[in-house]
Write a protein that holds these residues in place. Structure first.
Motif, PDB file in Angstrom:
ATOM      1  N   LEU A 205       0.913  -1.221  -0.093  1.00 35.61           N
ATOM      2  CA  LEU A 205       0.037  -0.002  -0.010  1.00 35.61           C
ATOM      3  C   LEU A 205       0.749   1.197   0.030  1.00 35.61           C
ATOM      4  CD1 LEU A 205      -2.847  -0.745   2.791  1.00 35.61           C
ATOM      5  CD2 LEU A 205      -2.896  -1.009   0.057  1.00 35.61           C
ATOM      6  N   VAL A 206       2.085   1.114   0.103  1.00 31.88           N
ATOM      7  CA  VAL A 206       3.077   2.486   0.591  1.00 31.88           C
ATOM      8  C   VAL A 206       4.140   2.220  -0.579  1.00 31.88           C
ATOM      9  CG1 VAL A 206       2.514   3.081   2.763  1.00 31.88           C
ATOM     10  CG2 VAL A 206       4.249   1.299   2.225  1.00 31.88           C
ATOM     11  N   ARG A 207       3.977   1.251  -1.718  1.00 31.19           N
ATOM     12  CA  ARG A 207       5.327   1.512  -2.559  1.00 31.19           C
ATOM     13  C   ARG A 207       5.594   2.645  -3.321  1.00 31.19           C
ATOM     14  NH1 ARG A 207       0.818  -1.363  -4.573  1.00 31.19           N
ATOM     15  NH2 ARG A 207       0.037  -0.941  -6.974  1.00 31.19           N
ATOM     16  N   SER A 208       4.396   3.721  -3.446  1.00 29.19           N
ATOM     17  CA  SER A 208       4.476   5.053  -4.092  1.00 29.19           C
ATOM     18  C   SER A 208       5.222   5.807  -3.205  1.00 29.19           C
ATOM     19  CB  SER A 208       3.334   5.377  -4.501  1.00 29.19           C
ATOM     20  OG  SER A 208       2.374   5.608  -3.456  1.00 29.19           O
ATOM     21  N   LYS A 209       5.312   5.708  -1.969  1.00 27.95           N
ATOM     22  CA  LYS A 209       5.871   6.314  -0.949  1.00 27.95           C
ATOM     23  C   LYS A 209       7.049   5.869  -0.210  1.00 27.95           C
ATOM     24  CE  LYS A 209       2.062   6.675   2.167  1.00 27.95           C
ATOM     25  NZ  LYS A 209       1.169   7.538   2.928  1.00 27.95           N
ATOM     26  N   LYS A 210       7.888   6.784   0.545  1.00 27.65           N
ATOM     27  CA  LYS A 210       8.675   6.039   1.359  1.00 27.65           C
ATOM     28  C   LYS A 210       8.059   5.897   2.698  1.00 27.65           C
ATOM     29  CE  LYS A 210      13.370   7.320  -0.279  1.00 27.65           C
ATOM     30  NZ  LYS A 210      14.664   7.577   0.079  1.00 27.65           N
ATOM     31  N   TYR A 211       8.567   4.744   3.502  1.00 25.09           N
ATOM     32  CA  TYR A 211       7.831   4.390   4.781  1.00 25.09           C
ATOM     33  C   TYR A 211       9.249   4.400   5.541  1.00 25.09           C
ATOM     34  CZ  TYR A 211       8.572  -0.200   2.908  1.00 25.09           C
ATOM     35  OH  TYR A 211       9.052  -1.365   2.285  1.00 25.09           O
ATOM     36  N   ASP A 212       9.078   4.918   7.058  1.00 24.32           N
ATOM     37  CA  ASP A 212      10.150   4.790   7.914  1.00 24.32           C
ATOM     38  C   ASP A 212      10.030   3.690   8.821  1.00 24.32           C
ATOM     39  OD1 ASP A 212      12.345   5.237   9.038  1.00 24.32           O
ATOM     40  OD2 ASP A 212      11.621   6.802  10.536  1.00 24.32           O
ATOM     41  N   THR A 213      10.941   2.664   8.644  1.00 20.64           N
ATOM     42  CA  THR A 213      10.946   1.716   9.643  1.00 20.64           C
ATOM     43  C   THR A 213      11.884   1.712  10.678  1.00 20.64           C
ATOM     44  OG1 THR A 213      12.243   0.064   8.216  1.00 20.64           O
ATOM     45  CG2 THR A 213       9.900  -0.132   8.062  1.00 20.64           C
ATOM     46  N   GLN A 214      12.478   2.888  10.843  1.00 19.80           N
ATOM     47  CA  GLN A 214      13.695   2.837  11.655  1.00 19.80           C
ATOM     48  C   GLN A 214      13.406   2.629  13.324  1.00 19.80           C
ATOM     49  OE1 GLN A 214      16.162   6.226  10.810  1.00 19.80           O
ATOM     50  NE2 GLN A 214      17.667   5.650  12.505  1.00 19.80           N
ATOM     51  N   GLU A 215      12.064   3.210  13.748  1.00 16.64           N
ATOM     52  CA  GLU A 215      11.843   3.086  15.132  1.00 16.64           C
ATOM     53  C   GLU A 215      11.343   1.859  15.329  1.00 16.64           C
ATOM     54  OE1 GLU A 215       8.249   4.501  18.170  1.00 16.64           O
ATOM     55  OE2 GLU A 215       8.362   5.191  15.910  1.00 16.64           O
ATOM     56  N   ALA A 216      10.739   1.154  14.197  1.00 14.69           N
ATOM     57  CA  ALA A 216      10.317  -0.463  14.453  1.00 14.69           C
ATOM     58  C   ALA A 216      11.536  -1.387  14.337  1.00 14.69           C
ATOM     59  CB  ALA A 216       9.453  -0.710  13.287  1.00 14.69           C
ATOM     60  N   GLU A 217      12.424  -1.016  13.597  1.00 16.34           N
ATOM     61  CA  GLU A 217      13.722  -1.847  13.654  1.00 16.34           C
ATOM     62  C   GLU A 217      14.622  -1.868  15.077  1.00 16.34           C
ATOM     63  OE1 GLU A 217      16.086  -0.675  10.143  1.00 16.34           O
ATOM     64  OE2 GLU A 217      14.739  -1.782   8.731  1.00 16.34           O
TER      65      GLU A 217
END
Length: 207
Positions: free
Chosen positions: A126-138
């Motif tokens: 659902l977010v392939r068209s924009k960047k998503y931040d997974t830093q906090e989750a990682e």
């Protein structure tokens, strides 16, 4: 006839908010199917999947739990004796990630101390068209001894990897615990006592 390797069975429970895609992940993994109109799980559903990790056959007993709040009290029934937990959130909805943290706290208090955990950031399609931040989750996953996997049940990405990681970790834990039960070789300086009886009985006194 060569002996077959043992088949280990591990219990895995999926936890997370309703509609984050837990059922879709399991169905994609076990049956390789996906439906846009997946019905909400009521209480829990159960599937099994046979995999091979490190050359060893493993059966994963997968419990897919309901995410709706009204079923929350049933959680301990499914995770109390689980070997692993896969915590799922919707990558487009930060509230569902906050919910994952609450589940982790609950697991740390009530589940087995040895439970293996992994986190799936689902719906990446659902977010392939924009960047998503997974830093906090990682960084959060690292802090609880888990790994983060970005998954899409729709496209089937990341799913085999997350389940394989869980199976491999569970197998390693099993090996470690089994090795801990094996007799430890004596260290230098320890006297080995011979259990055999003396050949000559000691003389009796004052017969």
């Amino acid at each position: 006839m060569s002996s077959r390797p043992p088949n280990f069975t591990f219990k895995l429970v999926l936890l997370g908010d309703g509609r984050v895609g837990k059922t879709s992940l399991v169905l994609r993994y076990v049956n390789n199917v996906f439906s846009e109109k997946q019905e909400a799980t009521v209480q829990a559903s159960y599937l099994t999947k046979r995999v091979v990790a490190g050359g060893v056959p493993i059966t994963l007993s997968i419990w897919d739990t309901a995410g709706q709040e009204r079923f929350h009290a049933l959680g301990p029934i499914y995770y109390r004796d689980a070997d692993a937990a896969l915590l799922v959130y919707d990558i487009t909805d930060s509230d569902t990630f906050v919910r994952v943290k609450k589940w982790v706290k609950e697991l740390q208090q009530m589940a087995s101390k040895d439970i293996a955990m992994a986190i799936a950031a689902n719906k990446s399609d659902l977010v392939r068209s924009k960047k998503y931040d997974t830093q906090e989750a990682e960084s959060y996953a690292t802090s609880i001894g888990a790994k983060l996997f970005v998954t899409s049940a729709k496209f089937g990405t990341g799913i085999d990897e997350v389940f394989h990681e869980i199976a491999t970790r569970l197998l390693q834990k099993k090996k470690d615990s089994t090795e801990g039960l094996l007799p430890v070789p004596p260290r230098k300086g320890i006297i080995i006592v011979d259990d055999e009886p003396e050949q000559k009985p000691p003389p009796r006194c004052c017969s």
